[in-house]
Design a protein around this motif. Structure first.
Motif, mmCIF file in Angstrom:
data_model
loop_
_atom_site.group_PDB
_atom_site.id
_atom_site.type_symbol
_atom_site.label_atom_id
_atom_site.label_comp_id
_atom_site.label_asym_id
_atom_site.label_seq_id
_atom_site.Cartn_x
_atom_site.Cartn_y
_atom_site.Cartn_z
ATOM 1 N N LEU A 1 -49.938 -78.355 51.295
ATOM 2 C CA LEU A 1 -50.244 -77.575 52.658
ATOM 3 C C LEU A 1 -51.473 -76.680 52.491
ATOM 4 O O LEU A 1 -51.732 -75.931 51.467
ATOM 5 C CB LEU A 1 -49.151 -76.796 52.985
ATOM 6 C CG LEU A 1 -47.868 -77.482 53.514
ATOM 7 C CD1 LEU A 1 -46.772 -76.390 54.016
ATOM 8 C CD2 LEU A 1 -48.163 -78.247 54.688
ATOM 9 N N GLU B 1 -45.054 -74.956 50.250
ATOM 10 C CA GLU B 1 -44.933 -76.399 50.256
ATOM 11 C C GLU B 1 -46.258 -77.144 49.580
ATOM 12 O O GLU B 1 -47.041 -76.822 50.021
ATOM 13 C CB GLU B 1 -44.481 -77.225 51.545
ATOM 14 C CG GLU B 1 -44.250 -78.487 51.299
ATOM 15 C CD GLU B 1 -44.085 -79.267 52.691
ATOM 16 O OE1 GLU B 1 -44.648 -80.347 53.135
ATOM 17 O OE2 GLU B 1 -43.124 -78.765 53.596
ATOM 18 N N ARG C 1 -41.083 -72.130 59.226
ATOM 19 C CA ARG C 1 -42.028 -72.517 58.165
ATOM 20 C C ARG C 1 -41.944 -74.074 58.089
ATOM 21 O O ARG C 1 -43.148 -74.947 58.055
ATOM 22 C CB ARG C 1 -41.982 -71.970 57.085
ATOM 23 C CG ARG C 1 -42.446 -70.377 57.108
ATOM 24 C CD ARG C 1 -42.386 -69.831 55.564
ATOM 25 N NE ARG C 1 -42.669 -68.376 55.693
ATOM 26 C CZ ARG C 1 -41.844 -67.461 55.537
ATOM 27 N NH1 ARG C 1 -40.363 -67.480 55.175
ATOM 28 N NH2 ARG C 1 -42.281 -66.149 55.383
ATOM 29 N N TRP D 1 -47.834 -79.966 61.066
ATOM 30 C CA TRP D 1 -49.183 -79.973 60.259
ATOM 31 C C TRP D 1 -49.092 -81.428 59.732
ATOM 32 O O TRP D 1 -50.017 -82.388 59.688
ATOM 33 C CB TRP D 1 -49.378 -79.009 59.226
ATOM 34 C CG TRP D 1 -50.724 -79.183 58.608
ATOM 35 C CD1 TRP D 1 -51.788 -78.722 58.820
ATOM 36 C CD2 TRP D 1 -50.908 -79.889 57.192
ATOM 37 N NE1 TRP D 1 -52.850 -79.133 58.078
ATOM 38 C CE2 TRP D 1 -52.354 -79.898 57.241
ATOM 39 C CE3 TRP D 1 -50.333 -80.801 56.553
ATOM 40 C CZ2 TRP D 1 -52.913 -80.481 56.074
ATOM 41 C CZ3 TRP D 1 -50.724 -81.273 55.538
ATOM 42 C CH2 TRP D 1 -52.047 -81.122 55.301
ATOM 43 N N ARG D 2 -47.881 -81.827 58.941
ATOM 44 C CA ARG D 2 -47.953 -83.078 58.422
ATOM 45 C C ARG D 2 -47.915 -84.453 59.204
ATOM 46 O O ARG D 2 -48.335 -85.468 58.990
ATOM 47 C CB ARG D 2 -46.727 -83.322 57.460
ATOM 48 C CG ARG D 2 -46.448 -82.213 56.120
ATOM 49 C CD ARG D 2 -45.432 -82.840 55.248
ATOM 50 N NE ARG D 2 -44.245 -82.841 56.004
ATOM 51 C CZ ARG D 2 -43.236 -81.961 56.252
ATOM 52 N NH1 ARG D 2 -43.418 -80.857 55.585
ATOM 53 N NH2 ARG D 2 -42.224 -82.290 56.747
ATOM 54 N N TRP E 1 -48.916 -70.754 52.564
ATOM 55 C CA TRP E 1 -48.516 -72.260 52.863
ATOM 56 C C TRP E 1 -48.378 -73.077 51.770
ATOM 57 O O TRP E 1 -47.677 -73.805 51.331
ATOM 58 C CB TRP E 1 -49.495 -72.733 54.061
ATOM 59 C CG TRP E 1 -48.813 -72.189 55.219
ATOM 60 C CD1 TRP E 1 -49.691 -71.277 55.922
ATOM 61 C CD2 TRP E 1 -47.839 -72.389 56.193
ATOM 62 N NE1 TRP E 1 -49.059 -70.831 57.126
ATOM 63 C CE2 TRP E 1 -47.963 -71.376 57.249
ATOM 64 C CE3 TRP E 1 -46.630 -73.139 55.873
ATOM 65 C CZ2 TRP E 1 -46.861 -71.391 58.379
ATOM 66 C CZ3 TRP E 1 -45.705 -73.287 56.886
ATOM 67 C CH2 TRP E 1 -45.811 -72.219 58.067
ATOM 68 N N ALA F 1 -44.899 -76.694 59.196
ATOM 69 C CA ALA F 1 -45.230 -77.432 58.248
ATOM 70 C C ALA F 1 -44.919 -79.183 58.528
ATOM 71 O O ALA F 1 -46.016 -80.081 58.544
ATOM 72 C CB ALA F 1 -44.657 -77.350 56.812
ATOM 73 N N VAL G 1 -52.725 -73.537 57.812
ATOM 74 C CA VAL G 1 -51.893 -74.370 58.509
ATOM 75 C C VAL G 1 -52.041 -73.956 59.910
ATOM 76 O O VAL G 1 -52.114 -74.669 60.906
ATOM 77 C CB VAL G 1 -50.453 -74.515 58.087
ATOM 78 C CG1 VAL G 1 -49.558 -75.073 59.049
ATOM 79 C CG2 VAL G 1 -50.562 -75.230 56.672
#
Length: 292
Positions: free
Chosen positions: A175, A172, A128, A135-136, A168, A132, A179
């Motif tokens: 998010l 965090e 995860r 994605w960021r 998600w 994440a 995601v």
């Protein structure tokens, strides 16, 4: 006949269903791995648009590689390797990036810690964190955060489905729920109860109370995109059954699901198809990425 411990299987028969290494001789398996490693090393050496051993978390194994195509703004194919949560490293799977990069996709190769040093739950959280991070950091590396397709083989197939069932925003802050744009789990285990009941659990150390939280079969998918659940036609019956049951379970939640049976492929050559441009598995990846 011994007493059944899971579905119709007694202990010995159940282990036989999940003992994938028994499908091939040690020589044949070593040959597959050697070929994949050679192709991986050749691609790492030949491609310029790469970022190796990028840290996505604090653990020493929380690292990933990113391989980029020539075009910016590409969709991202995030791959999670297998090994029954207790074997293998990301090294040796880089060969999968070559044809996907050539087709216009970015590729991430995710590493995670192994059992028994960590639990399956911790591995899920590590993956995860990796997704994440992807994605960021999409703008940093130049791919499209809204088109992250997660895929993985064997244990990585299980972890792929876990990513599709992750809340998600709860994991965090900041998010979005979507995601993961789509999923391509390959030869995965989606109900982990049989693992708990076999010698594979000596390292994984699942307890009865862990099964529901680590079995995507019994979880509601959060990914709004489709899932293509693939397996080899020559794999043991349980892998076919697990794929079909996950597709049916998630379809009841409204997800667009389908299964892909790959004739002639065993547990290990099923993954090889992901790097074959004329194979249905490669075509499935391109479809999910929006490249076909």
């Amino acid at each position: 006949m011994s007493e059944a411990v899971y579905r119709e299987y007694d202990s010995e028969a159940l282990f036989a269903q999940y003992d994938n290494r028994a499908q091939l001789s040690e020589e044949a398996l070593n040959a597959i791995k050697a070929d994949q490693s050679a192709r991986s090393e050749a691609y790492i050496a030949s491609t310029e648009r790469k970022h190796i051993n990028v840290a996505y978390g604090p653990h020493e194994r929380e690292k990933l590689d990113i391989f980029l195509p020539q075009n910016d703004g590409a969709p991202m194919f995030a791959f999670i390797h297998g090994g029954y949560w207790q074997w293998n490293d990301k090294e040796g799977f880089e060969f999968l990036a070559k044809e996907l990069n050539a087709a216009g996709a970015a590729f991430a190769n995710i590493e995670y810690a192994l059992c028994p040093a960590v639990t399956m739950a911790e591995i899920s959280d590590q993956c995860r964190r990796a997704v994440a991070f992807l994605w960021r950091e999409a703008a940093t590396y130049g791919y499209d955060a809204s088109r992250i397709v997660v895929s993985g083989h064997s244990a990585g197939g299980h972890l792929t489905a876990m990513m599709q069932a992750t809340d998600w925003p709860a994991f965090e802050e900041g998010l979005p729920i979507d995601v993961v744009a789509a999923g391509l789990p390959i030869s995965g285990v989606y109900d982990v109860e049989p693992i708990r009941l076999t010698p594979l659990n000596d390292a994984v150390r699942l307890k009865a109370e862990d099964v529901a939280d680590q079995s995507p079969m019994f979880m509601k998918p959060t990914s709004t995109g489709p899932s293509i659940i693939a397996f080899g036609g020559n794999e043991y019956d349980e892998f076919d059954r697990q794929a079909e049951d996950l597709a049916a379970a998630w379809a009841k939640h409204g997800m667009e699901t389908s299964t892909l049976n790959m004739p002639g492929r065993d547990h290990f050559t099923a993954l090889s198809a992901l790097a074959e441009t004329d194979h249905d598995l490669f075509a499935a990846a391109l479809k999910l990425l929006g490249l076909k």
